[in-house]
Design an enzyme around this catalytic site. Structure first.
Site, PDB file in Angstrom:
ATOM      1  N   ARG A 160      35.234  70.963   7.902  1.00 27.04           N
ATOM      2  CA  ARG A 160      34.797  70.141   9.025  1.00 27.04           C
ATOM      3  C   ARG A 160      35.857  69.063   9.274  1.00 27.04           C
ATOM      4  O   ARG A 160      36.769  68.879   8.458  1.00 27.04           O
ATOM      5  CB  ARG A 160      33.435  69.522   8.713  1.00 27.04           C
ATOM      6  CG  ARG A 160      32.320  70.553   8.645  1.00 27.04           C
ATOM      7  CD  ARG A 160      31.055  69.956   8.031  1.00 27.04           C
ATOM      8  NE  ARG A 160      30.582  68.812   8.785  1.00 27.04           N
ATOM      9  CZ  ARG A 160      29.719  67.917   8.292  1.00 27.04           C
ATOM     10  NH1 ARG A 160      29.267  68.036   7.052  1.00 27.04           N
ATOM     11  NH2 ARG A 160      29.323  66.907   9.034  1.00 27.04           N
TER      12      ARG A 160
ATOM     13  N   SER B 282      35.555  65.665   9.753  1.00 27.94           N
ATOM     14  CA  SER B 282      35.382  64.266   9.363  1.00 27.94           C
ATOM     15  C   SER B 282      36.386  63.874   8.291  1.00 27.94           C
ATOM     16  O   SER B 282      36.940  64.727   7.582  1.00 27.94           O
ATOM     17  CB  SER B 282      33.961  64.045   8.847  1.00 27.94           C
ATOM     18  OG  SER B 282      33.800  64.670   7.581  1.00 27.94           O
TER      19      SER B 282
ATOM     20  N   LYS C  71      25.281  69.661  -0.756  1.00 34.34           N
ATOM     21  CA  LYS C  71      23.968  69.304  -0.228  1.00 34.34           C
ATOM     22  C   LYS C  71      23.754  69.823   1.197  1.00 34.34           C
ATOM     23  O   LYS C  71      22.627  69.846   1.681  1.00 34.34           O
ATOM     24  CB  LYS C  71      23.759  67.793  -0.287  1.00 34.34           C
ATOM     25  CG  LYS C  71      24.652  66.956   0.583  1.00 34.34           C
ATOM     26  CD  LYS C  71      24.391  65.479   0.329  1.00 34.34           C
ATOM     27  CE  LYS C  71      25.290  64.589   1.189  1.00 34.34           C
ATOM     28  NZ  LYS C  71      25.007  64.708   2.627  1.00 34.34           N
ATOM     29  N   ASP C  72      24.833  70.223   1.876  1.00 34.42           N
ATOM     30  CA  ASP C  72      24.708  70.784   3.218  1.00 34.42           C
ATOM     31  C   ASP C  72      24.467  72.287   3.208  1.00 34.42           C
ATOM     32  O   ASP C  72      24.221  72.881   4.265  1.00 34.42           O
ATOM     33  CB  ASP C  72      25.986  70.514   4.027  1.00 34.42           C
ATOM     34  CG  ASP C  72      26.212  69.036   4.279  1.00 34.42           C
ATOM     35  OD1 ASP C  72      25.226  68.274   4.285  1.00 34.42           O
ATOM     36  OD2 ASP C  72      27.386  68.644   4.455  1.00 34.42           O
TER      37      ASP C  72
ATOM     38  N   THR D 243      18.790  55.523   7.571  1.00 34.57           N
ATOM     39  CA  THR D 243      19.076  56.752   6.828  1.00 34.57           C
ATOM     40  C   THR D 243      18.872  57.928   7.764  1.00 34.57           C
ATOM     41  O   THR D 243      18.103  57.843   8.727  1.00 34.57           O
ATOM     42  CB  THR D 243      18.178  56.911   5.588  1.00 34.57           C
ATOM     43  OG1 THR D 243      18.454  58.180   4.974  1.00 34.57           O
ATOM     44  CG2 THR D 243      16.707  56.854   5.952  1.00 34.57           C
TER      45      THR D 243
ATOM     46  N   SER E 156      17.985  60.887   6.449  1.00 33.93           N
ATOM     47  CA  SER E 156      17.344  61.859   5.569  1.00 33.93           C
ATOM     48  C   SER E 156      15.862  61.562   5.396  1.00 33.93           C
ATOM     49  O   SER E 156      15.476  60.445   5.020  1.00 33.93           O
ATOM     50  CB  SER E 156      18.051  61.827   4.202  1.00 33.93           C
ATOM     51  OG  SER E 156      17.231  62.353   3.191  1.00 33.93           O
TER      52      SER E 156
ATOM     53  N   ARG F 262      15.257  60.605   1.747  1.00 31.40           N
ATOM     54  CA  ARG F 262      15.512  59.210   1.424  1.00 31.40           C
ATOM     55  C   ARG F 262      14.427  58.302   2.018  1.00 31.40           C
ATOM     56  O   ARG F 262      13.965  57.367   1.358  1.00 31.40           O
ATOM     57  CB  ARG F 262      16.882  58.775   1.965  1.00 31.40           C
ATOM     58  CG  ARG F 262      18.044  59.326   1.163  1.00 31.40           C
ATOM     59  CD  ARG F 262      19.370  58.896   1.760  1.00 31.40           C
ATOM     60  NE  ARG F 262      20.493  59.466   1.029  1.00 31.40           N
ATOM     61  CZ  ARG F 262      21.604  59.900   1.601  1.00 31.40           C
ATOM     62  NH1 ARG F 262      21.740  59.845   2.909  1.00 31.40           N
ATOM     63  NH2 ARG F 262      22.572  60.396   0.872  1.00 31.40           N
TER      64      ARG F 262
ATOM     65  N   ARG G 241      23.062  58.248  12.169  1.00 29.97           N
ATOM     66  CA  ARG G 241      23.935  59.394  11.900  1.00 29.97           C
ATOM     67  C   ARG G 241      25.377  58.993  12.164  1.00 29.97           C
ATOM     68  O   ARG G 241      25.670  57.897  12.593  1.00 29.97           O
ATOM     69  CB  ARG G 241      23.536  60.598  12.762  1.00 29.97           C
ATOM     70  CG  ARG G 241      22.215  61.218  12.322  1.00 29.97           C
ATOM     71  CD  ARG G 241      22.067  62.623  12.854  1.00 29.97           C
ATOM     72  NE  ARG G 241      23.170  63.468  12.413  1.00 29.97           N
ATOM     73  CZ  ARG G 241      23.586  64.550  13.088  1.00 29.97           C
ATOM     74  NH1 ARG G 241      22.990  64.889  14.204  1.00 29.97           N
ATOM     75  NH2 ARG G 241      24.596  65.259  12.623  1.00 29.97           N
ATOM     76  N   GLY G 242      26.299  59.919  11.894  1.00 29.31           N
ATOM     77  CA  GLY G 242      27.712  59.639  12.081  1.00 29.31           C
ATOM     78  C   GLY G 242      28.454  59.632  10.757  1.00 29.31           C
ATOM     79  O   GLY G 242      27.862  59.827   9.690  1.00 29.31           O
TER      80      GLY G 242
END
Length: 312
Positions: free
Chosen positions: A9, A11, A81-82, A125, A127, A130, A147-148
């Site tokens: 990705r 990022s 985790k993705d 968050t 999530s 979370r 997000r971001g």
């Protein structure tokens, strides 16, 4: 010399992780030259939509998996985790390098710890896992989605949009943020992380034996066993990053100690169980069996049904 094209990705975190892993392969003597191919995923394109509403499992991996099948890339570096619990036939996790920090971290304005935040404080968050655990500890706080990139989220905190945000400690460390920015690290036993959090998953084609042999040289058996327990639990519960589900395993001697967590988004229903087992797969299955018997599957089904209705 074979050229290996590595999918990533775009990022800063994703590219940092990818470049780090390529260096590990070079140091292990992999007889390849490497090239990175940046890939935009569905999850990257919808940064203004709540993560749980973007839809479907694996929103950060689908386009990358398509590139693997089309042989545009040879392997991909994912944040574990993705990764969805089940991979399509023909693809596999080739290795898991040493896991970094699995914990979640709180960053707040003026370094005010979670239990000291004033009632009504806004915590960001993306999530549901979370947010449900946050509400379990502080039901008087307001959870607001965010997000971001890591940099963008910290920017929103500094601009005053939030009083605090929660991020994965591993991501911040990988891109070079100093621990001083963190107000509080949550114990992974108290705030159960996302399945695979802190680990990287290297995904490749199952029939690429030459590459698999080289990936095996940088695999970390401890991380592999821990993540195997966690992902077995995720698979058994038919969970995904759309629902409040977490899992954390630690290798203790020859046994795996694994805790699974499922909750309703409002934290009014909470399911949590720990087992110690010599077999990581059985550890994940045993916890799933206990939580299913207690009614956790019904909570997951309701969360997914509510999301479907919201998205119609």
């Amino acid at each position: 010399m074979r050229k290996i094209v590595v999918g990533s990705r775009r990022s800063n975190l994703a590219m940092t992780q990818t470049k780090w892993f390529i260096e590990q392969m070079k140091e292990a003597g992999a007889p390849f030259e490497f090239e990175i191919k940046e890939i935009m995923t569905k999850g990257d394109k919808n940064l203004h939509v709540k993560l749980s509403k973007v839809g479907g499992q694996g929103i950060f991996v689908k386009e990358i998996q398509d590139a693997l099948f089309n042989k545009e890339i040879d392997f991909a570096v994912h944040s574990m985790k993705d990764m969805p619990a089940e991979l399509p036939e023909g693809l596999m996790i080739g290795c898991i390098p040493p896991r970094v920090d699995a914990r979640d971290a709180l960053i707040s304005t003026d370094h005010v710890k979670l239990m000291d935040l004033p009632a009504g404080s806004v915590v960001g968050t993306s999530s549901l896992r979370r947010s449900s655990q946050l509400l379990l500890m502080r039901p008087d706080l307001e959870v607001k989605w965010i997000r971001g990139t890591i940099e963008a989220r910290i920017g929103k905190l500094r601009e005053g949009e939030y009083d605090a945000i929660i991020l994965a400690a591993a991501g911040m460390k990988r891109v070079g943020w100093d621990d001083d920015i963190v107000t509080e690290f949550f114990s992974a036993e108290d705030v159960i992380p996302s399945v695979g959090q802190g680990a990287l998953g290297i995904e490749c084609r199952s029939d690429d034996k030459e590459l698999l042999d080289e990936l095996a040289k940088v695999n970390d058996p401890k991380s592999w066993d821990e993540v195997t327990a966690e992902r077995t639990f995720l698979s058994e519960m038919d969970g995904s990053d759309q629902v409040p589900i977490g899992g954390y395993a630690q290798l203790e001697g020859s046994n795996v100690k694994f805790t699974g967590f499922i909750a309703s988004p409002d934290a009014k229903q909470v399911f949590k169980h720990t087992v110690v087992h010599a077999d990581p797969v059985q550890a994940g299955k045993e916890v799933a069996k206990v939580l299913r018997a207690e009614g956790a599957s019904e909570v997951i089904e309701k969360v997914l049904a509510d999301l479907d209705n919201e998205n119609k």
